[in-house]
Scaffold this motif. Structure first.
Motif, short mmCIF file in Angstrom:
data_model
loop_
_atom_site.label_atom_id
_atom_site.label_comp_id
_atom_site.label_asym_id
_atom_site.label_seq_id
_atom_site.Cartn_x
_atom_site.Cartn_y
_atom_site.Cartn_z
N ALA A 38 0.27 -0.84 -0.12
CA ALA A 38 -0.07 -0.35 -0.06
C ALA A 38 0.92 1.09 -0.13
O ALA A 38 0.74 2.11 -0.54
N LEU A 39 1.75 0.96 0.90
CA LEU A 39 3.27 2.83 0.49
C LEU A 39 3.59 2.49 -0.17
O LEU A 39 4.21 3.82 -1.00
N GLU A 40 3.96 1.37 -1.29
CA GLU A 40 4.56 1.79 -2.40
C GLU A 40 3.66 2.74 -3.52
O GLU A 40 4.25 2.96 -4.18
N GLN A 41 2.54 1.94 -3.56
CA GLN A 41 1.66 2.62 -4.40
C GLN A 41 1.10 3.81 -4.54
O GLN A 41 1.19 4.75 -4.53
N HIS A 42 1.66 4.32 -2.69
CA HIS A 42 1.66 6.10 -2.75
C HIS A 42 2.88 7.33 -2.81
O HIS A 42 2.43 8.17 -2.13
N VAL A 43 3.53 6.46 -3.63
CA VAL A 43 4.59 6.65 -3.90
C VAL A 43 5.15 8.02 -3.31
O VAL A 43 5.41 8.53 -2.76
N VAL A 44 5.84 7.45 -1.42
CA VAL A 44 6.21 8.34 -0.56
C VAL A 44 7.89 8.37 -1.26
O VAL A 44 8.27 7.83 -1.58
N VAL A 45 7.83 9.81 -0.95
CA VAL A 45 8.98 10.54 -1.82
C VAL A 45 10.17 10.77 -0.44
O VAL A 45 11.47 11.78 -0.55
N ASP A 46 9.59 11.42 1.01
CA ASP A 46 10.49 11.53 1.88
C ASP A 46 11.39 10.48 2.41
O ASP A 46 10.86 9.78 2.41
N GLY A 47 12.94 11.16 2.28
CA GLY A 47 13.34 10.07 2.77
C GLY A 47 13.37 9.91 3.46
O GLY A 47 13.60 7.90 3.61
N GLU A 48 13.30 10.11 4.99
CA GLU A 48 13.20 9.32 6.17
C GLU A 48 12.07 8.45 5.90
O GLU A 48 11.97 7.79 6.85
N ARG A 49 11.33 9.24 5.32
CA ARG A 49 9.80 8.23 5.85
C ARG A 49 10.28 7.01 4.69
O ARG A 49 9.50 6.10 4.71
N HIS A 50 10.94 7.48 3.71
CA HIS A 50 10.82 5.77 2.73
C HIS A 50 11.90 5.03 3.45
O HIS A 50 11.67 4.44 3.04
N TYR A 51 12.94 5.83 4.25
CA TYR A 51 13.48 4.46 4.53
C TYR A 51 12.46 3.83 5.99
O TYR A 51 13.07 2.27 6.35
N ARG A 52 11.32 4.01 6.54
CA ARG A 52 10.59 3.28 6.53
C ARG A 52 10.77 1.42 6.01
O ARG A 52 10.58 0.59 5.63
N LEU A 53 10.73 2.30 4.41
CA LEU A 53 10.05 0.79 3.38
C LEU A 53 11.36 -0.32 3.36
O LEU A 53 10.96 -1.22 3.52
N VAL A 54 12.59 -0.08 3.83
CA VAL A 54 13.96 -0.10 4.43
C VAL A 54 12.76 -1.64 5.44
O VAL A 54 13.14 -2.35 4.90
N HIS A 55 12.94 -1.25 6.24
CA HIS A 55 12.40 -2.03 7.56
C HIS A 55 11.35 -3.15 6.76
O HIS A 55 11.55 -4.45 7.08
N PHE A 56 10.44 -2.89 6.64
CA PHE A 56 9.67 -3.70 5.71
C PHE A 56 9.90 -4.66 4.96
O PHE A 56 9.99 -5.61 5.60
N THR A 92 18.03 -3.16 9.93
CA THR A 92 18.90 -3.41 8.34
C THR A 92 19.45 -4.97 9.02
O THR A 92 20.71 -4.59 8.07
N THR A 93 19.99 -5.27 10.16
CA THR A 93 20.93 -6.24 10.18
C THR A 93 20.94 -7.73 8.84
O THR A 93 21.86 -7.83 8.50
N GLY A 94 20.32 -7.99 8.07
CA GLY A 94 19.92 -9.22 7.47
C GLY A 94 20.25 -8.31 5.86
O GLY A 94 20.66 -8.88 5.39
N LEU A 95 20.48 -7.62 5.59
CA LEU A 95 20.98 -6.78 4.22
C LEU A 95 22.47 -6.75 4.59
O LEU A 95 22.85 -6.50 3.10
N ARG A 96 22.63 -6.52 5.56
CA ARG A 96 23.97 -6.48 5.67
C ARG A 96 25.13 -7.47 4.55
O ARG A 96 26.14 -6.55 4.07
N SER A 97 24.89 -8.11 4.52
CA SER A 97 25.91 -9.19 4.19
C SER A 97 25.26 -9.13 2.32
O SER A 97 26.64 -9.78 1.84
#
Length: 92
Positions: free
Chosen positions: A11-29, A63-68
């Protein structure tokens, strides 16, 4: 609840979040869902959108799982460059 997180991310991807900090939460998801490529795409978008707090990104427990993933290092490097540039400009 992985299904709920997936629905929220979609749903958030469909809303095209542009703010960098808010978009960072999508990284978490995406990271929580084990979708590294998707998470790294969102990380890149977040950095381009102005969230380049490299020290935080490097140590964020969510983001621990992404570091490798090699793609993480490249994106972190970009954040580090932007962070250093901003810090230098702020000190002038």
């Amino acid at each position: 609840d992985r299904e709920a997180v997936a629905r929220v991310l979609d749903a958030l991807e469909q809303h095209v979040v542009v703010d960098g900090e808010r978009h960072y939460r999508l990284v978490h998801f995406a990271s929580f869902l084990g979708q590294s490529e998707r998470a790294l795409h969102h990380l890149e978008t977040s950095i381009r959108g102005g969230f380049f707090n490299a020290p935080y990104i490097a140590t964020d427990p969510l983001t621990t799982g992404l570091r490798s993933d090699p793609g993480f290092a490249a994106r972190l490097g970009e954040a580090q460059k932007r962070h250093a540039s901003f810090k230098a400009a702020a000190n002038n």
